[in-house]
Design an enzyme around this catalytic site. Structure first.
Site, PDB file in Angstrom:
ATOM      1  N   THR A 122      44.035 -15.680  -4.242  1.00 54.06           N
ATOM      2  CA  THR A 122      44.904 -16.137  -3.174  1.00 54.06           C
ATOM      3  C   THR A 122      46.005 -15.098  -3.088  1.00 54.06           C
ATOM      4  OG1 THR A 122      44.579 -18.421  -3.851  1.00 54.06           O
ATOM      5  CG2 THR A 122      46.313 -18.016  -2.312  1.00 54.06           C
TER       6      THR A 122
ATOM      7  N   THR B  32      49.546 -20.767  -5.204  1.00 54.55           N
ATOM      8  CA  THR B  32      48.339 -20.149  -5.718  1.00 54.55           C
ATOM      9  C   THR B  32      48.024 -20.766  -7.067  1.00 54.55           C
ATOM     10  OG1 THR B  32      47.469 -18.109  -6.692  1.00 54.55           O
ATOM     11  CG2 THR B  32      49.834 -18.298  -6.556  1.00 54.55           C
ATOM     12  N   GLY B  33      46.741 -20.721  -7.434  1.00 54.16           N
ATOM     13  CA  GLY B  33      46.389 -21.282  -8.716  1.00 54.16           C
ATOM     14  C   GLY B  33      45.128 -22.097  -8.598  1.00 54.16           C
ATOM     15  N   ARG B  34      45.097 -23.181  -9.332  1.00 54.89           N
ATOM     16  CA  ARG B  34      43.889 -23.992  -9.356  1.00 54.89           C
ATOM     17  C   ARG B  34      43.886 -24.926  -8.144  1.00 54.89           C
ATOM     18  NH1 ARG B  34      42.433 -28.083 -14.157  1.00 54.89           N
ATOM     19  NH2 ARG B  34      40.766 -29.184 -13.086  1.00 54.89           N
TER      20      ARG B  34
ATOM     21  N   ARG C  28      32.656 -24.926  -0.711  1.00 53.93           N
ATOM     22  CA  ARG C  28      33.852 -25.443  -1.372  1.00 53.93           C
ATOM     23  C   ARG C  28      35.108 -24.961  -0.644  1.00 53.93           C
ATOM     24  NH1 ARG C  28      38.501 -22.816  -3.997  1.00 53.93           N
ATOM     25  NH2 ARG C  28      39.351 -24.274  -5.519  1.00 53.93           N
ATOM     26  N   ILE C  29      35.997 -25.909  -0.404  1.00 56.20           N
ATOM     27  CA  ILE C  29      37.271 -25.582   0.219  1.00 56.20           C
ATOM     28  C   ILE C  29      38.366 -25.828  -0.810  1.00 56.20           C
ATOM     29  CG2 ILE C  29      38.905 -26.300   2.011  1.00 56.20           C
ATOM     30  CD1 ILE C  29      36.539 -26.945   3.797  1.00 56.20           C
ATOM     31  N   GLY C  30      39.318 -24.918  -0.872  1.00 55.63           N
ATOM     32  CA  GLY C  30      40.394 -25.047  -1.847  1.00 55.63           C
ATOM     33  C   GLY C  30      41.685 -25.522  -1.216  1.00 55.63           C
ATOM     34  N   ASP C  31      42.783 -25.193  -1.855  1.00 54.34           N
ATOM     35  CA  ASP C  31      44.073 -25.699  -1.386  1.00 54.34           C
ATOM     36  C   ASP C  31      44.645 -24.881  -0.235  1.00 54.34           C
ATOM     37  OD1 ASP C  31      46.451 -23.739  -2.738  1.00 54.34           O
ATOM     38  OD2 ASP C  31      44.451 -23.676  -3.634  1.00 54.34           O
TER      39      ASP C  31
END
Lengths: 388, 351
Positions: A253, A303-305, A281-284
């Site tokens: 990110t 950013t991150g998990r 898969r969609i992230g944050d």
């Protein structure tokens, strides 16, 4: 000592003093003509000195802090080992510096913060050292699926895209969704079709795939887990925590937040997601309020998990704490990073309408850079003495 | 207080001229779903199980805009999305772009329970469904004659139909209307084309008088707090009629259409874009958490202050066994019940 217009100043002033800025600012004295002292309120927050001159009654001078522009950007938070070899560290530091300069020049040239964040994130996307655009990490099928999101603080207009594999600059496509469609979020085939309709630059998917990321994917598959996007090869030993817990990406990110001297805010985030993620898969990042958010108080890019950031609605919470609990930018961001997300999972950059900046993270490191109008600037990877 | 509570919705924004028999149909469905949830709560199923169950029922019934009976994309296909969130630990799952899975909310639950991720979409999500052994059907299964007709009319008017908010157009100036996208031709750039926008809007006002505006529900949802004070929420939808392929709305976005935490469970419906921008579901929880507002106050506050020109409705439950609902649209299909015997199904304000 110039006479200044009351209106635009007053709201910025109130914001500035409400936010209790941490970075050092100049104090300025300004003289106003006003019929009464009352006209100059919200004076509860100011230091007012009444100065009567001989010929001009009703002249008051105020002391206040000058606000200015500010910008912060990141290239991902995660378990970045202190022993990161120079040849992996230096290109990234150079990139951060370069992008910071671009952003600062743009702000100085009075470009809108929305333009500035898009510009900077495009630059980060084009750089193969970060997990966005070129250099994106790969899905479990070896493909690239990029996502991005942009938001304008004042209007709260936003645009997001997911599942792109041929668009050179995903963040610009997100902006087009915001400006050219009645929707906020387009994904996958629909987003690709829109890109072509709009004539944005597209290219063969292989352009985005770097040997480094092919290697990362292979290692992740060997370890048979979704991988933290380290900047060095993963250890063969399984991590202490359960695979899913520790396995999700903590790097990857890129993002940028900016505010101009009028208090206009904007944020932009872009990513390739997680190494070895499931297709689809969609992230944050494209979820407004999770990885990206801006309103009239602040702009945030996280950013991150991804999964942890979604659950904690990180970006929105920073703004909510400022708004509902009256915390300062720094306090709100620190609280969210320290209390709302498990350690090792998140970092963010944020700026406030008053021109403050903060870059907290609870991971080992976060590639980051920031600058403010009064001359402060910082580029870093690991915690510095200035950050909690 | 304490004890369980449940609320369901079938969309915010109802044509005031909706024929009575349609209103009755809707109320019966809402009552049936409420009773389903109540029975489940009495067997001590956990909140997250109950919301999934109730939303499954709403998806299966073709009446509302979810699962079977979903609104159609510009290509005449169905693309569904859903999300589910479990208050304790705030676990969540979401799916978008689903076209062959009968119950998107259950797929969202599987994403939450059986995948390392929180959100899967389009072919990746369908692939996951297949691997999980979920029953897949043809896209045709979800398409109803009613909706085919609506799509045709929507295309004729050459605009995207958010049938929720036609009624509110008259009160704003054209520039804002074009931007607010109640009736909007997305091929026209937003800035500087007020005349073209006005053209689209005029036809929108005409649409209001047309039969197609009769029945235009949007999204279904359910929120539950069980007798142990655990909250959960789930939302499911087919999205906007005549939407662009790939368009994702608020329903699968955690914090926008769905949210649940220790304090409450929230599900929203209405103008997707306004709900996303206002991060509506999270907002209700945030004002409870950070401002200490009670449940109904929080819902009222968010509806009043956080929607700007947007139109939406919210249902919510708190860990204290309270249930609340609020909307700034003309009507919202809703029902709620609490353990102490309270039960209500309604559409309009006065219900």
């Amino acid at each position: 000592m110039a006479h200044e217009r009351f209106r635009g100043w007053a709201s910025r002033l109130a914001l500035g003093l409400l936010s209790k800025p941490n970075t050092p600012k100049q104090q300025k004295q300004v003289t106003f003509e006003a019929s009464t002292l009352e006209t100059l309120k919200p004076a509860i927050y100011t230091t007012l000195t009444e100065t009567k001159t001989q010929n001009t009654p009703g002249v008051y001078s105020l002391t206040f802090r000058e606000m200015g522009w500010a910008i912060a950007l990141h290239g991902g938070a995660g378990d970045i080992p202190i022993t990161l070899p120079r040849e992996r560290r230096e290109p990234r530091e150079a990139a951060l510096r370069h992008c910071l300069e671009i952003g600062v020049s743009a702000l100085k040239a009075k470009r809108s913060p929305l333009d500035v964040v898009e510009l900077v994130v495009r630059e980060l996307e084009n750089n193969p050292h970060f997990n966005a655009g070129r250099g994106s990490v790969l899905t479990n099928k070896g493909t690239v699926e990029m996502e991005a999101c942009i938001m304008d603080g004042n209007t709260k207009k936003c645009g997001a895209v997911s599942g792109l594999s041929t668009v050179v600059n995903t963040i610009s496509l997100a902006r087009l969704v915001m400006e050219k469609t009645p929707h906020i979020y387009l994904g996958f085939d629909g987003a690709e079709a829109f890109a072509r309709e709009q004539g944005v630059e597209t290219i063969d998917e292989n352009h985005f795939i770097t040997p480094e990321n092919v290697e990362r994917l292979n290692q992740a598959k060997e370890a048979n887990r979704v991988q933290i996007d380290f900047t060095q090869p993963i250890q063969k030993d399984p991590p202490e925590k359960a695979p899913f817990e520790n396995g999700d990406s903590q790097i990857g990110t890129v993002g940028c937040v900016a505010v101009d001297s009028e208090g206009n805010l904007a944020t932009a985030t872009s990513t390739g997601g997680l190494v070895n993620k499931m297709v689809g898969r969609i992230g944050d990042t494209p979820v407004i309020g999770a990885g990206t958010y801006a309103n009239s108080l602040c702009a945030v890019s996280a950013t991150g998990r991804g999964e942890a950031i979604i659950r904690a609605t990180v970006a929105r919470d920073v703004a909510a704490l400022m708004e509902y609990k009256g915390l300062s930018l720094q306090e709100a961001a620190a609280y969210v990073v320290e209390e709302c997300v498990p350690k090792g999972n998140v970092g963010l950059v944020a700026v406030s309408a008053a021109g403050e900046v903060t870059m907290p993270f609870n991971t080992t490191g976060m590639f980051r850079a920031c600058a403010t109008e009064d001359g402060y600037s910082e580029i870093g990877i690991w915690p510095s003495s200035m950050h909690t | 207080m304490g004890g369980w509570a449940i609320a369901v919705h079938g969309g915010a924004g109802v044509d005031p001229n909706l024929p009575t028999h349609r209103q009755e149909e809707a109320k019966q469905l809402l009552a049936r779903c409420l009773n389903l949830g109540i029975s489940a709560l009495r067997t001590s199923l956990s909140a997250v199980d109950v919301v999934e169950l109730v939303v499954r029922e709403l998806e299966t019934d073709p009446l509302f805009n979810s699962g079977r009976g979903s609104a159609l994309t510009e290509n005449g296909t169905v693309e569904m999305e859903a999300s589910i969130m479990d208050g304790p630990k705030r676990r969540c799952g979401a799916v978008s772009g689903i076209s062959t899975v009968k119950n998107p909310v259950s797929l969202a639950r599987l994403v939450m329970e059986k995948s390392p991720h929180s959100y899967l979409a389009f072919s990746g999500a369908e692939e996951f469904a297949r691997k999980q052994g979920v029953e897949l059907v043809d896209n045709e299964y979800f398409i109803t004659e009613d909706n085919k007709g609506m799509l045709k009319l929507a295309k004729e008017a050459n605009s995207i139909v958010n049938l929720v908010s036609i009624i509110t157009l008259t009160s704003k100036d054209v520039g804002t209307m074009v931007r607010d996208i109640y009736e909007f031709d997305y091929r026209i750039p937003i800035l500087g084309t007020c005349s073209a926008g006005a053209g689209a809007i005029e036809s929108a006002l005409q649409m209001n008088g047309l039969p197609i505006s009769i029945y235009a529900p949007e999204t279904v949802g359910c929120v539950v707090v069980d007798s142990q004070g655990r909250c959960a929420a789930a939302t499911s939808t087919g999205g906007l009629m005549n939407k662009m392929m790939g368009r994702i709305g608020d329903s699968p976005l955690i914090g926008a259409g769905t949210y649940a935490c220790d304090l409450c469970g929230v599900s929203c419906t209405g103008e997707g874009e306004a709900i996303i921008r206002g991060t509506l579901a999270r907002e209700v929880a945030a004002v409870m958490e950070y401002k200490g507002l009670g449940l109904q106050d929080a819902v009222d506050f968010v509806v009043k202050e956080r929607l700007d020109e947007g139109k939406a409705g919210i249902i919510a439950v708190s860990n204290k066994g309270e249930v609340a609902c609020g909307f700034n649209t003309t009507g919202m299909f809703r029902g709620s019940a609490t353990e102490d015997g309270y039960m209500e199904v309604g559409i309009w304000d006065q219900d």
